[in-house]
Design a protein around this motif. Sequence first.
Motif, PDB file in Angstrom:
ATOM      1  N   GLY A  90     -22.327   5.788   3.839  1.00 50.77           N
ATOM      2  CA  GLY A  90     -21.990   6.208   2.492  1.00 50.77           C
ATOM      3  C   GLY A  90     -20.591   5.799   2.073  1.00 50.77           C
ATOM      4  O   GLY A  90     -20.061   6.321   1.083  1.00 50.77           O
ATOM      5  N   LEU A  91     -19.995   4.847   2.779  1.00 52.46           N
ATOM      6  CA  LEU A  91     -18.599   4.482   2.558  1.00 52.46           C
ATOM      7  C   LEU A  91     -18.448   3.001   2.210  1.00 52.46           C
ATOM      8  O   LEU A  91     -19.283   2.175   2.573  1.00 52.46           O
ATOM      9  CB  LEU A  91     -17.777   4.777   3.821  1.00 52.46           C
ATOM     10  N   THR A  92     -17.352   2.678   1.521  1.00 51.02           N
ATOM     11  CA  THR A  92     -17.030   1.285   1.237  1.00 51.02           C
ATOM     12  C   THR A  92     -16.610   0.568   2.520  1.00 51.02           C
ATOM     13  O   THR A  92     -16.274   1.203   3.531  1.00 51.02           O
ATOM     14  CB  THR A  92     -15.890   1.170   0.215  1.00 51.02           C
ATOM     15  N   THR A  93     -16.597  -0.751   2.461  1.00 52.01           N
ATOM     16  CA  THR A  93     -16.183  -1.541   3.622  1.00 52.01           C
ATOM     17  C   THR A  93     -14.766  -1.181   4.058  1.00 52.01           C
ATOM     18  O   THR A  93     -14.503  -0.999   5.249  1.00 52.01           O
ATOM     19  CB  THR A  93     -16.257  -3.040   3.286  1.00 52.01           C
ATOM     20  N   VAL A  94     -13.853  -1.080   3.097  1.00 53.39           N
ATOM     21  CA  VAL A  94     -12.457  -0.853   3.472  1.00 53.39           C
ATOM     22  C   VAL A  94     -12.227   0.549   4.028  1.00 53.39           C
ATOM     23  O   VAL A  94     -11.343   0.753   4.867  1.00 53.39           O
ATOM     24  CB  VAL A  94     -11.510  -1.133   2.287  1.00 53.39           C
ATOM     25  N   VAL A  95     -13.002   1.535   3.586  1.00 50.58           N
ATOM     26  CA  VAL A  95     -12.866   2.875   4.166  1.00 50.58           C
ATOM     27  C   VAL A  95     -13.502   2.909   5.552  1.00 50.58           C
ATOM     28  O   VAL A  95     -12.968   3.535   6.480  1.00 50.58           O
ATOM     29  CB  VAL A  95     -13.475   3.949   3.253  1.00 50.58           C
ATOM     30  N   MET A  96     -14.629   2.230   5.748  1.00 53.64           N
ATOM     31  CA  MET A  96     -15.205   2.133   7.090  1.00 53.64           C
ATOM     32  C   MET A  96     -14.234   1.484   8.059  1.00 53.64           C
ATOM     33  O   MET A  96     -14.262   1.766   9.264  1.00 53.64           O
ATOM     34  CB  MET A  96     -16.510   1.346   7.053  1.00 53.64           C
ATOM     35  N   ALA A  97     -13.377   0.619   7.532  1.00 50.37           N
ATOM     36  CA  ALA A  97     -12.395  -0.030   8.395  1.00 50.37           C
ATOM     37  C   ALA A  97     -11.429   0.966   9.017  1.00 50.37           C
ATOM     38  O   ALA A  97     -10.849   0.699  10.074  1.00 50.37           O
ATOM     39  CB  ALA A  97     -11.619  -1.092   7.613  1.00 50.37           C
ATOM     40  N   ARG A  98     -11.237   2.128   8.402  1.00 46.92           N
ATOM     41  CA  ARG A  98     -10.384   3.153   9.006  1.00 46.92           C
ATOM     42  C   ARG A  98     -10.973   3.637  10.323  1.00 46.92           C
ATOM     43  O   ARG A  98     -10.237   3.921  11.278  1.00 46.92           O
ATOM     44  CB  ARG A  98     -10.230   4.347   8.055  1.00 46.92           C
ATOM     45  N   TYR A  99     -12.288   3.753  10.382  1.00 44.73           N
ATOM     46  CA  TYR A  99     -12.947   4.187  11.611  1.00 44.73           C
ATOM     47  C   TYR A  99     -12.846   3.108  12.687  1.00 44.73           C
ATOM     48  O   TYR A  99     -12.689   3.411  13.867  1.00 44.73           O
ATOM     49  CB  TYR A  99     -14.421   4.496  11.331  1.00 44.73           C
ATOM     50  N   ALA A 100     -12.969   1.851  12.285  1.00 49.90           N
ATOM     51  CA  ALA A 100     -12.991   0.755  13.255  1.00 49.90           C
ATOM     52  C   ALA A 100     -11.601   0.270  13.644  1.00 49.90           C
ATOM     53  O   ALA A 100     -11.360  -0.095  14.800  1.00 49.90           O
ATOM     54  CB  ALA A 100     -13.794  -0.423  12.690  1.00 49.90           C
ATOM     55  N   PHE A 101     -10.653   0.257  12.670  1.00 52.57           N
ATOM     56  CA  PHE A 101      -9.331  -0.324  12.922  1.00 52.57           C
ATOM     57  C   PHE A 101      -8.202   0.700  12.909  1.00 52.57           C
ATOM     58  O   PHE A 101      -7.072   0.360  13.257  1.00 52.57           O
ATOM     59  CB  PHE A 101      -9.023  -1.401  11.869  1.00 52.57           C
ATOM     60  N   GLY A 102      -8.490   1.951  12.517  1.00 50.50           N
ATOM     61  CA  GLY A 102      -7.449   2.958  12.422  1.00 50.50           C
ATOM     62  C   GLY A 102      -6.851   3.020  11.022  1.00 50.50           C
ATOM     63  O   GLY A 102      -7.061   2.138  10.188  1.00 50.50           O
ATOM     64  N   GLU A 103      -6.089   4.084  10.767  1.00 49.01           N
ATOM     65  CA  GLU A 103      -5.514   4.318   9.438  1.00 49.01           C
ATOM     66  C   GLU A 103      -4.642   3.150   8.975  1.00 49.01           C
ATOM     67  O   GLU A 103      -4.774   2.665   7.850  1.00 49.01           O
ATOM     68  CB  GLU A 103      -4.683   5.600   9.469  1.00 49.01           C
ATOM     69  N   LYS A 104      -3.741   2.700   9.823  1.00 46.08           N
ATOM     70  CA  LYS A 104      -2.855   1.587   9.450  1.00 46.08           C
ATOM     71  C   LYS A 104      -3.554   0.238   9.623  1.00 46.08           C
ATOM     72  O   LYS A 104      -3.325  -0.682   8.841  1.00 46.08           O
ATOM     73  CB  LYS A 104      -1.582   1.627  10.297  1.00 46.08           C
ATOM     74  N   GLY A 105      -4.369   0.122  10.629  1.00 48.37           N
ATOM     75  CA  GLY A 105      -5.084  -1.131  10.842  1.00 48.37           C
ATOM     76  C   GLY A 105      -5.990  -1.477   9.670  1.00 48.37           C
ATOM     77  O   GLY A 105      -6.189  -2.657   9.352  1.00 48.37           O
ATOM     78  N   ALA A 106      -6.549  -0.454   9.003  1.00 48.59           N
ATOM     79  CA  ALA A 106      -7.430  -0.686   7.863  1.00 48.59           C
ATOM     80  C   ALA A 106      -6.690  -1.302   6.687  1.00 48.59           C
ATOM     81  O   ALA A 106      -7.306  -1.935   5.818  1.00 48.59           O
ATOM     82  CB  ALA A 106      -8.095   0.616   7.434  1.00 48.59           C
ATOM     83  N   LYS A 107      -5.371  -1.116   6.645  1.00 44.73           N
ATOM     84  CA  LYS A 107      -4.609  -1.700   5.537  1.00 44.73           C
ATOM     85  C   LYS A 107      -4.663  -3.225   5.575  1.00 44.73           C
ATOM     86  O   LYS A 107      -4.688  -3.876   4.531  1.00 44.73           O
ATOM     87  CB  LYS A 107      -3.154  -1.223   5.581  1.00 44.73           C
ATOM     88  N   LEU A 108      -4.674  -3.788   6.784  1.00 42.79           N
ATOM     89  CA  LEU A 108      -4.823  -5.236   6.913  1.00 42.79           C
ATOM     90  C   LEU A 108      -6.157  -5.685   6.340  1.00 42.79           C
ATOM     91  O   LEU A 108      -6.240  -6.697   5.632  1.00 42.79           O
ATOM     92  CB  LEU A 108      -4.719  -5.646   8.385  1.00 42.79           C
ATOM     93  N   VAL A 109      -7.223  -4.927   6.628  1.00 41.23           N
ATOM     94  CA  VAL A 109      -8.542  -5.256   6.105  1.00 41.23           C
ATOM     95  C   VAL A 109      -8.549  -5.183   4.581  1.00 41.23           C
ATOM     96  O   VAL A 109      -9.095  -6.053   3.895  1.00 41.23           O
ATOM     97  CB  VAL A 109      -9.607  -4.311   6.700  1.00 41.23           C
ATOM     98  N   SER A 110      -7.930  -4.132   4.026  1.00 39.85           N
ATOM     99  CA  SER A 110      -7.870  -3.983   2.572  1.00 39.85           C
ATOM    100  C   SER A 110      -7.129  -5.149   1.932  1.00 39.85           C
ATOM    101  O   SER A 110      -7.539  -5.666   0.888  1.00 39.85           O
ATOM    102  CB  SER A 110      -7.188  -2.660   2.198  1.00 39.85           C
ATOM    103  N   LEU A 111      -6.030  -5.558   2.560  1.00 40.91           N
ATOM    104  CA  LEU A 111      -5.271  -6.689   2.022  1.00 40.91           C
ATOM    105  C   LEU A 111      -6.078  -7.979   2.069  1.00 40.91           C
ATOM    106  O   LEU A 111      -6.097  -8.757   1.105  1.00 40.91           O
ATOM    107  CB  LEU A 111      -3.962  -6.859   2.794  1.00 40.91           C
ATOM    108  N   LEU A 112      -6.763  -8.228   3.193  1.00 39.99           N
ATOM    109  CA  LEU A 112      -7.552  -9.451   3.321  1.00 39.99           C
ATOM    110  C   LEU A 112      -8.719  -9.476   2.343  1.00 39.99           C
ATOM    111  O   LEU A 112      -8.920 -10.454   1.619  1.00 39.99           O
ATOM    112  CB  LEU A 112      -8.074  -9.586   4.758  1.00 39.99           C
ATOM    113  N   LEU A 113      -9.490  -8.382   2.317  1.00 45.45           N
ATOM    114  CA  LEU A 113     -10.672  -8.365   1.468  1.00 45.45           C
ATOM    115  C   LEU A 113     -10.305  -8.255  -0.008  1.00 45.45           C
ATOM    116  O   LEU A 113     -10.857  -8.971  -0.857  1.00 45.45           O
ATOM    117  CB  LEU A 113     -11.594  -7.214   1.873  1.00 45.45           C
TER     118      LEU A 113
END
Length: 435
Positions: A90-113
Motif C-alpha cells: 500500500g506504499l509508494t516506491t520511495v516510502v518502501m525504500a525506507r524499509y529496504a534502505f533505511g530512513e536516510k538511505g531512502a533519501k538517495l532513492v528519492s533523489l534518483l527516482l
Amino acid sequence: MSDLASTRASQPSDVDPDYPLQIVPAHARKGVLSLGVVLLGFTFFTPTMLAGASIAPAFSFGQFLTIALLGSIVLGVYVSALGAVGARSGLTTVVMARYAFGEKGAKLVSLLLGGTQIGWYGVTVATLALLTQQVTGLDGPLWRWILILGGGAVMGLTAYFGYRGMELLSAVSVPLLLVLAGWVTWRSLTEIGGLGGLGEVTGTGELTVAAAVTAIVGTFASGGTQAPNWTRFARTPTQGFSSAAIAFIVGELLMIFFGGIGALAFGIGDFVEVLFALNLIGWGLVFLVANLWTTNDNTAYNFGVAGAELFNANTKKPFVIGGVVIGTLLALPIYDNLIGYLSWLGILIPAIGGVLIGDHVANWRRGMPEPLAYRFPAVRWENVAVYAVATLAAWISSRQGILIPPVVAIVLAVVGAYAVGRRLTPDLGQPVAAA
C-alpha cells in the motif's frame, strides 16, 4: 509488525488524498480496470514508439517481433513484480525504500527516482514543443520557449490534482491512441504490401539483440520502478501484478510494434511523422498532445511523491509544482543529451527495484507497519551494498557489451537483497512508541 488489513482507518485531516506517506486505506483502493487505464496512459508514449522505429530496421520482421516481445516481457515481469509488492504494501516506491534502505538511505532513492523523472518531464515537454513547431510552422527559439513553458505548465495540472485527474485523462486518451495507432498500422501494412511485404524485410544488422532489448527495457527503467505509486491502490497483489502486466507487457509491446511497423513501411523513424506523411496533420497534433500528456502527468506525479518522501511532507503538491518548473527549464539541455541520459537510467535505476523486491520477499511479505508510526534504522548498509554491486555489474556489462545491463542489475539485486535479508539479522526498526 501489523498486517495491511490492520492499517488505521482514520488519517490526519491534512493528509493528501493520494496518501504519499501512508499505507493506502481499504476505502481508497481501486479495481484492475481503473489501474490498467492509468498505467496504459503512462506506457502509451511517443519515445517508446521512437525506440521501436529505431530498432525495427536492423532486423527481419520475425526477429523484430521476437525482440519486441522479449524486451516487453523482461520489462513487464520486473514492473509487475514491483506492482504486486506495491499493492501488498500500500506504499509508494520511495516510502518502501525506507524499509529496504533505511530512513536516510531512502533519501538517495528519492533523489534518483524523483530527479530522473524530472528529467523525463523535461524531455517530454521539449518533444511536444519541437514537434508542435514542425506542425504549426512557429519557428525560432522564442516560440520554442513559449511552447515549452506553456506545455510544461498545462501538463502539470492533472498530476497536481492526483490520481483522479490522471484516471480521467487516460480514460479519454487511451482509446483514442489505440484507434489511431491501429488505423495507421493498417495503412502501413497496405503501404508495404501486407504481411508478405514484411516478410521480405531482411534488416541492416546494425544492432545486436542485447542492445535492442536493453533499449526497450530502458524506455521505462525509471518510470516502471515507480509503478507501486499506482498499484498501491490495488485491492490485492494479484490485481497490482495484473494491472502492471497489462500496461508494461501489452502496452509496451503495442507501442514498440506500432513504431516499428511505421518505420518499416514509410522509412520514417517517428510515428507522429508517419501521420504527417499520411496528411493527418491535425490528427497528428491531437495524437501528440494526448500521448505526451498522459505520460507526463504520471511523471509529475512520480517526482511529487518522491519529494514528499524526501522532505517527509504529507502532501505532494508543492513538489509537483517545483519539479514541473525545474524540468521545464531543463527541457532542452536534457533533450539534446538524451542518449547518454537513457544509458545511465538503464544502469542506475533497475537495481533499486530489485532490492525492493528481494527485501520485501525476505522480510515484509506478511505485512508492513505504518511508516509514520515506525522508527527505521538510519541506513541499512547491507542493501546499500547490494545496490552498489548490482549497479557496478550493470555498468561493466554495458561497457563490455555483454549480457543485458538492466537484467544483470535486477537479477543481482533481487538475489542479493533476499540473501542478506534471510542470512543476516538486519536492523529493521521498531515502533515509535517503543523507541
